[in-house]
Motif scaffolding. Structure first.
Motif, short mmCIF file in Angstrom:
data_model
loop_
_atom_site.label_atom_id
_atom_site.label_comp_id
_atom_site.label_asym_id
_atom_site.label_seq_id
_atom_site.Cartn_x
_atom_site.Cartn_y
_atom_site.Cartn_z
N ASN A 501 16.21 11.56 24.33
CA ASN A 501 16.88 12.64 25.05
C ASN A 501 16.00 13.20 26.16
OD1 ASN A 501 19.07 12.30 23.44
ND2 ASN A 501 18.80 14.15 22.24
N LYS A 709 27.62 11.42 20.94
CA LYS A 709 26.73 10.63 20.10
C LYS A 709 26.43 9.34 20.81
CE LYS A 709 26.04 8.84 15.44
NZ LYS A 709 26.62 8.68 14.08
N ARG A 710 25.17 9.19 21.23
CA ARG A 710 24.74 7.98 21.90
C ARG A 710 24.14 7.02 20.86
NH1 ARG A 710 21.90 10.55 27.32
NH2 ARG A 710 20.25 11.12 25.86
N ASN A 711 23.77 5.84 21.32
CA ASN A 711 23.18 4.87 20.39
C ASN A 711 21.86 5.36 19.80
OD1 ASN A 711 21.94 4.68 22.94
ND2 ASN A 711 21.20 2.63 22.50
N ARG A 767 22.75 1.03 27.93
CA ARG A 767 21.74 1.84 27.26
C ARG A 767 21.11 1.07 26.10
NH1 ARG A 767 19.94 7.03 26.99
NH2 ARG A 767 19.21 7.75 24.95
#
Length: 907
Positions: A501, A709-711, A767
């Motif tokens: 992040n 919610k990202r990987n 990503r």
């Protein structure tokens, strides 16, 4: 100067300062020196650095510049004897040396190595860019040539502080031919201190990872790249007490030139003037406390200083109003070296409140480009207990000075890293307070040319500051760990894991900018409240590199080594990141600027930056344009039923008076705007774009942050209004097309542009799960303004008699009340409307038919026209009632010519 700040660190700094203020004075010879230019440890500082990337240009000889830099000494007590300088190919013990020279033996270069580097043909370069093949660098005795002698160093002392050399390491053709690869160089310096009773030998090493890239970084033809926030060797102060709070040094100017060439900013390191931005802190310019080696010292010596520009002297005034020579010559040297792109990071006065004044506040920072110097301290104002310097640089005074300065007519400003979620940071750290935004956006800081308003000097925000996808912080008391991290961070678990992040601050800053965009659609002219226009605010990106060419290491203040040890253990004042010069940059379109001051390519590029004609990126680039109506060709004045892209009426950024140019007028309720977009990527920077986000800001409705919610876990990011397809069919030049109203978003199609809007894009590569995670870019906006048309018809059979048709046009901004060209054209059986049609003239001749929009308080925002001289035969339309109203020859209140618009109407 920029570092991560949280409440704990700020409180720690404040407590440290208060306790230190009560402490006894420092001894004459401090017990703690520095290892690196920005780290307080127990040995002397030595910097070894190389660019993180070398572009293998076709048809050129390739090399890696590696600098050895001794930035700091202290008069009379810090002396160092250099014993050995070496450079190895790899970090294995058996790795051969590419270059090696010692005080007691002659120089040597290695043979072939596993990577293909050999050291053959290596050269030495001094701070002036002069090279030699004589590799006898480390001398047993001080050479007689003096502090600016190009070759040989025996001792670093106060007379030659800032000494540096650059090893020019050739990359053999067979290595270049392999394509993309990574090399690891290990630089080392062995030396001993001469200023104490124990002349202990020390060895300092750095393992530097360098990507060799056969591809240029992504751009478009004619576009130019800038790192808008960079610090150089001017970042010098010999003060090491707790009162200094100085940040780390920047890099030598010649190394900046060499790295800019290696990365791809410039094509010739010997021709860097007007092409590379520097932004050294305003408080460092000095003609008495400065590095004593290199081109920035020209004309500064024990004798009288010969100033070239006495007209600059009034910029160097102390707080008592007295003219001083302090810093003027160094300032002039930088002007000579850097040219119009020389900038300055100015420390603005800041008010932390009554209780906060007991500690004091760091300043808010302003990036000034191509402007004068401002004398003042590094902090925001007086500190009650420990420093009594006021800060004279109030933002309103600074912007006023830039506005009216005849010596620097191109000067402009961006707020440096202005946004933070933290209330403590807003009060004490180097971010902006609400009062700063109020002054910058509401003040009358407009440069006039021949009495005519031309440019705002405040342009917007440098809100992408650094990319720290790897980040490790430590207490200064953890000296062994810091040494290990400085030498080679690749073995550190947290470094390898990275910061998923890392973009949290960037996302928040972007959201604040979008708030300003949504609030700036109808700004009042400072000289007349009812004259409304769009206040365009742009964004730029910079690395904030302090000489960090490969990676960054930093400490909250060099003087913290004098603090009580318990504080050094409690608070993490040291950190290292993978940020470096050129890791983030601003790419601008230098091909299409229309500006009276732009007389050459360099000025066009700089002014394109000032007018937001670019994109922020750490890799890919993205560009887009807007045709305000796919049904209407403004060039031929033809309306057609089918949709096709024809006119570039809306373009990124601004131009013209008060940036009103490049704005697209949209025929509200009739037009179908179309977008053309293109992107360019590279396998070295994440490959192709996987996603293009569209952001739409309208009055009162900015783009918001949402939880996703990202990987790599949860994050807060901008919520796109819609998405554009990066893989849709492209023409030969890479342009793709989309109808704006049909772009898909999470809540359905984007819809028509019914309100004043700022439309911008963000492009993202796929990503990953490890640093750098992804690469991305953000464009400045294209602004669109809807024009509403209302018709009143007095129809008699198949005729509308002369004067029987009235069309009223309502604009969301003030327009120049001059004669517009309007006509009514029938739509034929092929679905087209073209030709002369019937002229529509002002219904009221006064002010060419323009009047005030009383409901919204906007001057010259209504235009009413009529068919005063000719009747309308409705049978001339193929269906007996469909016509097109075309309006042309329009200018905004400041004289910027805007595009023609057309409405389909029924009579």
């Amino acid at each position: 100067m920029r570092h991560r700040v949280n409440g704990v660190r700020l409180l720690g700094i404040g407590l440290a300062l208060l306790l230190a203020a009560a402490a006894q004075p420092l001894p004459a010879q401090p017990r703690v020196g520095t290892l690196e230019a920005d780290v307080s440890l127990d040995i002397l500082n030595v910097v070894m650095d190389a660019p993180w990337r070398v572009w293998l240009r076709p048809g050129r000889a390739h090399y890696v510049p590696v600098t050895i830099f001794f930035p700091e000494t202290k008069a009379d007590w810090r002396r160092v004897q250099v014993l050995e300088i070496a450079l190895k190919d790899g970090d294995a013990p058996e790795s051969p040396a590419l270059f090696w020279d010692a005080h007691d033996r002659g120089p040597a270069v290695g043979g072939a190595t596993s990577t293909g580097l050999s050291g053959e043909g290596i050269k030495l370069m001094d701070g002036f860019g002069r090279t030699t093949s004589d590799l006898d660098l480390v001398s047993p005795v001080e050479p007689p040539q003096g502090p600016n002698a190009p070759w040989q160093v025996a001792e670093i002392h106060d007379g030659n502080r800032g000494w540096h050399t650059i090893l020019i390491v050739p990359i053999p053709e067979e290595v270049s031919a392999r394509g993309a690869s990574v090399i690891h160089l290990v630089a080392s310096v062995r030396y001993k201190r001469l200023d104490g009773p124990f002349q202990t030998e020390h060895t300092v090493r750095r393992r530097l990872e360098i990507a060799l890239d056969p591809n240029p970084w992504p751009s478009f033809e004619g576009w130019r790249s800038f790192d808008t926030h960079v610090h150089t060797i001017a970042e010098f102060s010999s003060e090491l007490t707790y009162k200094a709070l100085r940040k780390n040094y920047g890099g030598p100017v010649r190394m900046l030139f060499e790295s800019a060439y290696a990365l791809g900013f410039i094509d010739d390191p010997d021709n860097a003037g007007d092409r590379i931005i520097t932004t050294d802190h305003n408080n460092y310019y000095s003609d008495r406390d400065h590095p004593h080696y290199g081109p920035t010292t020209e004309g500064i010596g024990p004798g009288p200083i010969q100033l070239k520009h006495p007209e600059y002297s009034h910029y160097f005034i102390d707080r008592h109003g007295k003219l001083i020579a302090e810093g003027q010559k160094e300032f002039e040297n930088y002007n000579d070296l850097i040219g119009i792109t020389r900038g300055e990071e100015l420390s603005l006065a800041k008010h932390p409140g009554t209780l906060g004044a007991m500690i004091g506040s760091l300043s808010a920072h302003l990036l000034l480009f191509s402007a004068r110097n401002f004398v003042g301290p590094f902090h925001g104002g007086s500190f009650l207990f420990w420093r009594d310097e006021p800060n004279p640089n109030q933002l309103d005074w600074v912007l006023g000075q830039v506005t009216h300065d005849p010596n620097f007519p191109l000067g402009f400003a961006y707020a440096a890293h202005p946004f933070s979620r933290s209330r403590l940071a807003q009060r004490f750290d180097t971010v902006w307070q609400d009062s700063h935004f109020d002054v910058a956006l509401r003040g009358d800081f407009i440069r006039k040319v021949n009495g005519v308003e031309r440019d705002f000097v405040f342009k917007g925000f440098e809100l992408w500051n650094e990319k720290d996808s790897r980040y490790v912080e430590l207490s200064i008391a953890q000296a062994p760990m810091i040494r290990s991290l400085l030498e080679d961070p690749s073995k550190n678990d947290r470094w390898k894991r990275g910061e998923p992040n890392w973009d949290d601050s960037l996302q928040y800053s972007l959201s604040r900018w979008h708030e300003f965009l949504a609030g700036g659609m109808a700004t009042a002219n400072p000289e007349r409240e009812d004259v409304k226009f769009v206040r365009k605010l742009f964004i730029v990106a910079g690395s904030d590199a302090h000489g960090d060419f490969n990676r960054r290491s930093d400490v909250a203040g060099r003087g913290f080594s004098s603090m009580p040890s318990i504080l050094l253990r409690l608070f993490k004042f040291f950190w290292m990141t993978d940020n470096a010069f050129g890791k983030v940059r601003t790419v601008v379109d230098a091909t299409s600027l229309v500006h009276p001051s732009a007389t050459n390519e360099q000025q066009r590029a700089l002014l394109a930056l000032a007018h937001g004609q670019g994109v922020l990126t750490d890799g890919p680039v993205l560009d887009f344009k807007l045709d305000s109506d796919g049904h209407f060709d403004a060039r031929t004045q033809t309306w057609h039923e089918e949709l096709r892209y024809e006119n570039d009426e809306g373009r990124i950024g601004g131009d013209g008076a008060l940036d009103g140019g490049r704005t697209a007028l949209v025929a509200a309720g009739s037009a179908e705007p179309m977008m053309r977009y293109r992107w360019n990527g590279s396998s070295s920077f994440g490959g192709d774009l996987e996603r293009i986000e569209v952001y739409l800001d309208t009055p009162g409705k900015p783009v918001k942050l949402v939880q996703v919610k990202r990987n790599t876990g949860k994050a807060e990011v901008l919520e796109p209004t819609a998405l554009a397809d990066p893989r849709s069919p492209a023409d030969a030049d890479g342009w793709r097309e989309a109808v704006v109203s049909r772009l898909k978003g999470a809540r359905g199609p984007l819809g028509a542009l019914k309100l004043s809007s700022a439309l911008s894009l963000g492009g993202f590569t796929k990503r990953g799960e490890l640093p750098p995670f992804d690469f991305r870019c953000y464009t400045n906006p294209v602004w669109t303004l809807p024009v509403h048309a209302q018709t009143h018809v007095n129809l008699s059979g198949a005729q509308v008699p002369a004067g029987g048709l009235r069309v009223s046009f309502r604009f969301p901004i003030s327009m120049r009340p001059e004669a517009a060209v309007a006509k009514l054209v029938p739509i034929d059986a092929q679905g087209q409307a073209s030709g002369p049609g019937i002229a529509l003239t002002p219904a009221q001749p006064a002010h060419a038919g323009w009047s005030r929009n009383a409901r919204e308080g906007i001057a010259d925002a209504l235009l009413t026209v009529t068919n005063a001289t000719s009747a309308v035969d409705v049978t001339t339309a193929a269906d007996g009632h469909s016509f097109v109203v075309i309006l042309d020859s329009l200018s905004d209140a400041h004289g910027n010519r805007l595009n023609a618009v057309a409405w389909r109407v029924k009579i």
